[in-house]
Each structure stands twice: as structure tokens, then as C-alpha cells.
Design a protein around this motif. Structure first.
Motif, PDB file in Angstrom:
ATOM      1  N   HIS A   4      39.443  52.459  28.150  1.00  0.00           N
ATOM      2  CA  HIS A   4      38.138  52.457  28.824  1.00  0.00           C
ATOM      3  C   HIS A   4      37.672  51.028  29.108  1.00  0.00           C
ATOM      4  O   HIS A   4      37.029  50.763  30.143  1.00  0.00           O
ATOM      5  CB  HIS A   4      37.099  53.216  27.998  1.00  0.00           C
ATOM      6  CG  HIS A   4      36.646  52.500  26.750  1.00  0.00           C
ATOM      7  ND1 HIS A   4      35.630  51.565  26.750  1.00  0.00           N
ATOM      8  CD2 HIS A   4      37.080  52.577  25.474  1.00  0.00           C
ATOM      9  CE1 HIS A   4      35.454  51.104  25.520  1.00  0.00           C
ATOM     10  NE2 HIS A   4      36.318  51.691  24.726  1.00  0.00           N
ATOM     11  N   GLU A   5      38.003  50.096  28.207  1.00  0.00           N
ATOM     12  CA  GLU A   5      37.635  48.698  28.453  1.00  0.00           C
ATOM     13  C   GLU A   5      38.425  48.133  29.622  1.00  0.00           C
ATOM     14  O   GLU A   5      37.889  47.380  30.447  1.00  0.00           O
ATOM     15  CB  GLU A   5      37.875  47.861  27.200  1.00  0.00           C
ATOM     16  CG  GLU A   5      37.415  46.420  27.352  1.00  0.00           C
ATOM     17  CD  GLU A   5      37.645  45.583  26.113  1.00  0.00           C
ATOM     18  OE1 GLU A   5      37.459  44.345  26.202  1.00  0.00           O
ATOM     19  OE2 GLU A   5      38.018  46.145  25.067  1.00  0.00           O
ATOM     20  N   ARG A   6      39.701  48.498  29.712  1.00  0.00           N
ATOM     21  CA  ARG A   6      40.503  48.067  30.855  1.00  0.00           C
ATOM     22  C   ARG A   6      39.908  48.588  32.156  1.00  0.00           C
ATOM     23  O   ARG A   6      39.820  47.863  33.160  1.00  0.00           O
ATOM     24  CB  ARG A   6      41.942  48.556  30.692  1.00  0.00           C
ATOM     25  CG  ARG A   6      42.712  47.905  29.541  1.00  0.00           C
ATOM     26  CD  ARG A   6      44.142  48.395  29.533  1.00  0.00           C
ATOM     27  NE  ARG A   6      44.922  47.879  28.410  1.00  0.00           N
ATOM     28  CZ  ARG A   6      45.508  46.699  28.379  1.00  0.00           C
ATOM     29  NH1 ARG A   6      45.390  45.890  29.424  1.00  0.00           N
ATOM     30  NH2 ARG A   6      46.219  46.315  27.327  1.00  0.00           N
ATOM     31  N   ASP A   7      39.497  49.846  32.152  1.00  0.00           N
ATOM     32  CA  ASP A   7      38.907  50.434  33.361  1.00  0.00           C
ATOM     33  C   ASP A   7      37.605  49.734  33.732  1.00  0.00           C
ATOM     34  O   ASP A   7      37.323  49.510  34.920  1.00  0.00           O
ATOM     35  CB  ASP A   7      38.662  51.928  33.153  1.00  0.00           C
ATOM     36  CG  ASP A   7      39.952  52.726  33.027  1.00  0.00           C
ATOM     37  OD1 ASP A   7      41.005  52.214  33.457  1.00  0.00           O
ATOM     38  OD2 ASP A   7      39.902  53.852  32.492  1.00  0.00           O
ATOM     39  N   ALA A  12      34.588  46.023  37.247  1.00  0.00           N
ATOM     40  CA  ALA A  12      33.789  44.810  37.412  1.00  0.00           C
ATOM     41  C   ALA A  12      34.413  43.882  38.443  1.00  0.00           C
ATOM     42  O   ALA A  12      33.699  43.255  39.248  1.00  0.00           O
ATOM     43  CB  ALA A  12      33.650  44.097  36.073  1.00  0.00           C
ATOM     44  N   ALA A  13      35.744  43.785  38.450  1.00  0.00           N
ATOM     45  CA  ALA A  13      36.421  42.940  39.436  1.00  0.00           C
ATOM     46  C   ALA A  13      36.290  43.520  40.832  1.00  0.00           C
ATOM     47  O   ALA A  13      36.040  42.786  41.807  1.00  0.00           O
ATOM     48  CB  ALA A  13      37.891  42.782  39.054  1.00  0.00           C
ATOM     49  N   GLU A  14      36.446  44.835  40.953  1.00  0.00           N
ATOM     50  CA  GLU A  14      36.321  45.457  42.273  1.00  0.00           C
ATOM     51  C   GLU A  14      34.921  45.270  42.845  1.00  0.00           C
ATOM     52  O   GLU A  14      34.755  45.126  44.064  1.00  0.00           O
ATOM     53  CB  GLU A  14      36.664  46.940  42.174  1.00  0.00           C
ATOM     54  CG  GLU A  14      38.153  47.212  41.938  1.00  0.00           C
ATOM     55  CD  GLU A  14      38.453  48.670  41.707  1.00  0.00           C
ATOM     56  OE1 GLU A  14      37.518  49.415  41.308  1.00  0.00           O
ATOM     57  OE2 GLU A  14      39.628  49.070  41.885  1.00  0.00           O
ATOM     58  N   PRO A  50      41.458  42.764  40.592  1.00  0.00           N
ATOM     59  CA  PRO A  50      41.201  43.954  39.764  1.00  0.00           C
ATOM     60  C   PRO A  50      42.367  44.289  38.834  1.00  0.00           C
ATOM     61  O   PRO A  50      42.157  44.627  37.665  1.00  0.00           O
ATOM     62  CB  PRO A  50      40.962  45.063  40.803  1.00  0.00           C
ATOM     63  CG  PRO A  50      40.439  44.340  42.001  1.00  0.00           C
ATOM     64  CD  PRO A  50      41.206  43.054  42.026  1.00  0.00           C
ATOM     65  N   GLY A  51      43.584  44.186  39.339  1.00  0.00           N
ATOM     66  CA  GLY A  51      44.743  44.441  38.493  1.00  0.00           C
ATOM     67  C   GLY A  51      44.862  43.432  37.365  1.00  0.00           C
ATOM     68  O   GLY A  51      45.222  43.771  36.230  1.00  0.00           O
ATOM     69  N   ALA A  52      44.563  42.159  37.678  1.00  0.00           N
ATOM     70  CA  ALA A  52      44.608  41.122  36.652  1.00  0.00           C
ATOM     71  C   ALA A  52      43.551  41.368  35.577  1.00  0.00           C
ATOM     72  O   ALA A  52      43.801  41.176  34.388  1.00  0.00           O
ATOM     73  CB  ALA A  52      44.406  39.750  37.283  1.00  0.00           C
ATOM     74  N   ARG A  93      32.427  34.441  33.663  1.00  0.00           N
ATOM     75  CA  ARG A  93      32.451  33.048  34.073  1.00  0.00           C
ATOM     76  C   ARG A  93      33.120  32.849  35.432  1.00  0.00           C
ATOM     77  O   ARG A  93      33.466  31.728  35.795  1.00  0.00           O
ATOM     78  CB  ARG A  93      33.179  32.185  33.034  1.00  0.00           C
ATOM     79  CG  ARG A  93      32.397  31.867  31.782  1.00  0.00           C
ATOM     80  CD  ARG A  93      31.033  31.248  32.026  1.00  0.00           C
ATOM     81  NE  ARG A  93      31.037  30.034  32.818  1.00  0.00           N
ATOM     82  CZ  ARG A  93      30.907  28.809  32.317  1.00  0.00           C
ATOM     83  NH1 ARG A  93      30.782  28.633  31.016  1.00  0.00           N
ATOM     84  NH2 ARG A  93      30.889  27.757  33.098  1.00  0.00           N
ATOM     85  N   LEU A  94      33.309  33.922  36.183  1.00  0.00           N
ATOM     86  CA  LEU A  94      33.907  33.814  37.517  1.00  0.00           C
ATOM     87  C   LEU A  94      33.051  32.910  38.393  1.00  0.00           C
ATOM     88  O   LEU A  94      31.843  33.111  38.526  1.00  0.00           O
ATOM     89  CB  LEU A  94      34.022  35.206  38.139  1.00  0.00           C
ATOM     90  CG  LEU A  94      34.695  35.303  39.500  1.00  0.00           C
ATOM     91  CD1 LEU A  94      36.165  34.911  39.417  1.00  0.00           C
ATOM     92  CD2 LEU A  94      34.553  36.717  40.056  1.00  0.00           C
ATOM     93  N   THR A  95      33.667  31.893  38.971  1.00  0.00           N
ATOM     94  CA  THR A  95      32.948  30.870  39.719  1.00  0.00           C
ATOM     95  C   THR A  95      33.675  30.574  41.020  1.00  0.00           C
ATOM     96  O   THR A  95      34.896  30.352  41.021  1.00  0.00           O
ATOM     97  CB  THR A  95      32.851  29.565  38.896  1.00  0.00           C
ATOM     98  OG1 THR A  95      32.201  29.839  37.647  1.00  0.00           O
ATOM     99  CG2 THR A  95      32.083  28.488  39.646  1.00  0.00           C
TER     100      THR A  95
END
Length: 464
Positions: A4-7, A12-14, A50-52, A93-95
Motif C-alpha cells: 500500500h505504501e508503494r501504491d 503521489a508521483a503521478e 511513478p515507477g521509480a 523534496r522534489l524540486t
């Protein structure tokens, strides 16, 4: 890591893909820092983020055994070509990188294939230590000062390609040097602001071509991330201006090196424990114990915070490097400088500055070591010796003995031996990571055995 954390990570990335694409991002840089203090990276195209985030990006555990020259130590727990790890970007921290158009940046945590934190991941270690403080009702604020030497990017034909030619001719801290660097500094400050980095100060420093930027305090993990991001940005903006930045602890054998000073304060219930107490300079009992822990463990901490043979060319008396195991109020020759801040602002500003560490350090490992030392002091109820209000280097050896002033390790080998004998630090780091630190440090010692100071500085000048 649960499914569930992976999902959730993938979702969040998508959710940010559209915003990133609109900003012109085509790829995401995924950095980590190895045991030697070198920042290594992988990157993914934007569509692969998202895969990463969900499954990580593969990387070899061999990097834990890398030396500064990219040779590899075949150690007890590192340096093998066998196995795989996963790099999971921290999207909090995505920048979007203002100094590197088309790219975004996100620091990573390293996991095993089974979804467990890698035992030698310095960022995961630091997060656990911060969590341990939180469990005791404590928070921390930290910041890393970044110093660098700015050199010209193009040298005459036939010149040594690794030579350092200062890009600035003005005097130390001088107005003319600031004018020389005006356009470059404008672009750098703008890039940092666009990336959400809160800069407190920018100024010319002492050494030839040397500059410094200070940033606002954050929690220790964020502070280490920000130190990484600031250096990435400085490197990118420097290259845009045809210049070259060195964060090495010693850029020239006869010059002053680059420090990586760390500022720390400890807080409970919104109150700064470095101020408002009955102790010396307003320290509370807990603030004093934390600071005393730092001071007590400094010899072993140097194997983490001054991790290069070149570090000990910088760490010499009367060079504002903090070569003696003392603390003092606003004493820039003390290894631990106590900063009260101005009257009326001390509850917010008071902190300790660890001065004996430099730009070769892995900021996550260093911050983790400092927190471990401070926690040991607090648990022991440690107390500080008398503060030192002079330059210890101005005293004779006999005078220092009478005052109880001891020198910090004067070589990497001395620091490694101190680290090995420090059961508090090695216990917190764990057998695998502590052993790798020792083996990598001794690998660098062997690498530079018999090398002149000039040879050492040339070899590491552009590595950090």
C-alpha cells in the motif's frame, strides 16, 4: 515497505507529472552521497518517475566501497559487485532545478530488494535518529554552511587541466570581489530562491576565489538535503557562467580550505534549549549536555566530518578551522563555537556551530554522528568544561596542558582510531556501516601514502 505504501508513492508521483511537464522537466536526478562524501546520481525520464517512486531504481551496493578517486575497497560489507539495491526518491523534496533547465531533483533513500532500508543508507540512519529525539519530546534545527572556491573554467592550452586559477581577484570579504561576482551571485541567489531554498547570507570568504552561502535552519534531514541541493545548484550555475566550483577541504596546499560548518540547536515544547537557562551563556541543563556530548565525541566524529586526507591539511591551528577540542562564546578558533545571537533574539537564534568539519563530509553521515554524540551527552547528563576565550594556538604546549586544552586528531589515521574506539558512535552506526567507514578511510590513507600536500590537493580538488 508495504504494497500500500508503494501504491501511495506511485500515486503521489503521478499527481505531479503534469505540473513537472508544464515546467519543462524531462528528467529527474536522484542523488545519494557515498561513504567518501562524493555525490553520486542516477536519473529517470519524467514518465518513469511513478515507477521509480513505487519500485525504486536499481543500483549496485558497490558504491558504499568507493574511494574519492573512484577506486573500490573490497571491504567486509561493501565493495562487492554482487547484489542490488533500490533508490526510492523522496517526493516531499522534489524540486524543479532552476540552475539546470529541464531537470528536477529528489534525494533518495536506499532500500533492499525486499523493501527494507539498506543498513548503510546514511539518510535512513539520520531519519531514525531524528525520530529517536522526537520520541523523547525533542526537535532539532540544523543548517550547513556551504563554502566553495570559484575557479576559471577555461585554461590556456598546455596548462594543467586540474589547476586552480581563482576566478575572483578581490580581497577577502571585499566589496570588489562582490562586484566581480555580481552577475553570477544574482543568478545563483535567484536559482536558490526559485527552488525554495531560504538563504540567510551570501558573501565573499577568506581564501582566493572563495565564497559562502548560509541557509535557514531546518530539521536535520531537510538540512542535509538542502546542503546537497545548494551544492548541486552552485555547480550548475558556475558552469553556466564558464566557471568551476570546488568544495574540497583544501583547494590549494598553501591556502585556506573549505569548511562545512554545521549549526545545531535542540528544542523542547517550542523552547530553544540553547538559551534561557541558568548555565553558562544561558544554556539550559539539556542544552549543555547536548553540547558536551558533541565536544566529548569530536575526535571520533572527525572520521565522519573531516573524512579526507586533505581534511587535515585544512584542520590546522590559527586558521579558523577549530583544531582544538574546546568550546567558546563566538570563538572562531574553537571546534565548537557557541552563538547566542543578538540581545532580544536569543531564544530564536542561539545555537552551536561545529567548525572542525568540512566540505568532504557526507552531510547525512555527519548530521547522524552529531546527533548521536549529542544524545549520548544528554542521556549521561554531561557537563561542559570551562569555555575558552582565546585562540588555543597562541598558547605554548605547556600552556595548553595547564589549561586542559587538547588538540583534535591531526591526521585521518588518528581520527579513524578515535572513531573505532568510540563505542557510542560505532554502536549507533552499526557494525556494517561503522566497518565500511573505517575501511574506506583507510583505503584513502593508503591511496595517498607518500603523496605531497600539493599532490593530495590536486587529486581531490574537483572531486567534491
Amino acid at each position: 515497505m508495504e504494497l500500500h505504501e508503494r501504491d501511495e508513492r506511485r500515486a503521489a508521483a503521478e499527481a505531479v507529472l503534469g505540473e513537472l511537464a508544464e515546467a519543462g522537466v524531462v528528467g529527474v536526478v536522484l542523488p545519494w552521497v557515498d561513504t567518501s562524501g562524493i555525490t553520486r546520481v542516477k536519473s529517470v525520464p519524467l514518465a518513469r518517475l511513478p515507477g521509480a517512486a513505487q519500485w525504486g531504481v536499481g543500483m549496485s551496493p558497490v558504491f558504499d566501497g568507493f574511494l574519492v578517486d573512484d577506486s573500490i575497497v573490497a571491504g567486509s560489507y561493501a565493495g562487492s559487485a554482487i547484489g542490488d539495491l533500490r533508490l526510492h526518491p523522496d517526493l516531499s523534496r522534489l524540486t524543479v532545478l532552476a540552475g539546470q533547465p529541464g531537470w528536477a531533483w529528489a534525494p533518495v533513500d536506499r532500500y533492499t530488494q525486499d523493501g527494507e532500508p539498506h543498513v548503510q543508507c546514511s539518510r535512513s540512519l539520520l531519519r531514525r535518529l531524528v525520530g529517536g529525539y522526537a520520541d523523547e519530546g525533542l526537535t532539532l534545527k540544523a543548517a550547513v554552511e556551504v563554502e566553495w572556491a570559484l575557479g576559471v573554467g577555461s585554461l590556456p592550452e598546455g596548462a594543467d587541466p586540474d589547476a586552480f586559477v581563482p576566478a575572483l581577484a578581490g580581497p577577502a570579504y571585499g566589496m570588489t570581489r562582490h562586484v566581480e561576482v555580481s552577475d553570477y551571485a544574482r543568478d545563483l541567489l535567484q536559482a536558490l530562491a526559485d527552488q525554495g531554498v531560504a538563504v540567510d547570507q551570501f558573501h565573499p570568504e577568506y581564501a582566493a576565489g572563495q565564497l559562502e552561502v548560509s541557509v535557514a535552519a531546518q530539521d536535520p534531514v531537510a538540512a542535509a538535503d538542502t546542503a546537497l541541493l545548494v551544492r548541486h545548484t552552485i555547480t550548475a550555475v558556475s558552469m553556466e557562467h564558464g566557471l568551476r566550483a570546488s568544495f574540497s577541504p583544501k583547494v590549494t596546499a598553501d591556502g585556506v580550505g573549505n569548511g562545512g560548518h554545521v549549526h545545531l540547536s535542540v528544542w523542547r515544547d517550542g523552547q530553544n534549549l540553547m538559551s534561557g537557562g541558568p548555565g553558562t551563556f544561558g544554556l539550559t541543563a539539556e542544552g549543555e549536555a547536548f553540547t558536551a556530548g558533541l565536544l566529548e565525541h569530536l575526535p571520533g566524529l572527525l572520521a565522519i566530518g573531516a573524512p579526507s586526507v586533505a581534511s587535515y591539511l585544512r584542520l590546522v591551528p590559527s586558521h579558523w578551522a577549530g583544531a582544538f577540542a574546546v568550546w567558546g562564546l563566538e570563538n572562531r578558533e574553537a571546534a565548537v563555537r557557541f552563538v547566542t545571537g543578538p540581545s532580544g533574539h536569543r531564544q530564536a537564534a542561539a545555537n552551536v556551530e561545529v567548525k572542525c568539519v568540512d566540505g568532504a563530509a557526507n552531510p547525512y553521515l555527519l548530521m547522524a554522528g552529531l546527533l548521536a554524540a549529542g544524545r549520548a551527552g544528554m542521556r549521561a547528563g554531561a557537563t561542559l568544561p570551562d569555555p575558552v576565550g582565546i585562540d588555543p594556538g597562541s598558547l605554548s604546549e605547556e600552556g595548553r596542558r595547564e589549561a586542559g586544552i587538547t588538540a583534535l586528531p591531526a591526521s585521518l589515521e588518528e581520527a579513524v582510531r578515535a572513531f573505532e574506539s568510540d563505542t557510542e558512535l560505532t554502536g549507533v552506526f552499526g557494525t556494517e556501516l561503522a566497518t565500511t567507514i573505517v575501511e574506506v578511510r583507510r583505503g584513502e590513507i593508503a591511496l595517498f601514502a607518500g603523496t605531497s600536500p600539493e599532490g593530495v590537493t590536486r587529486a581531490v580538488r574537483w572531486r567534491y
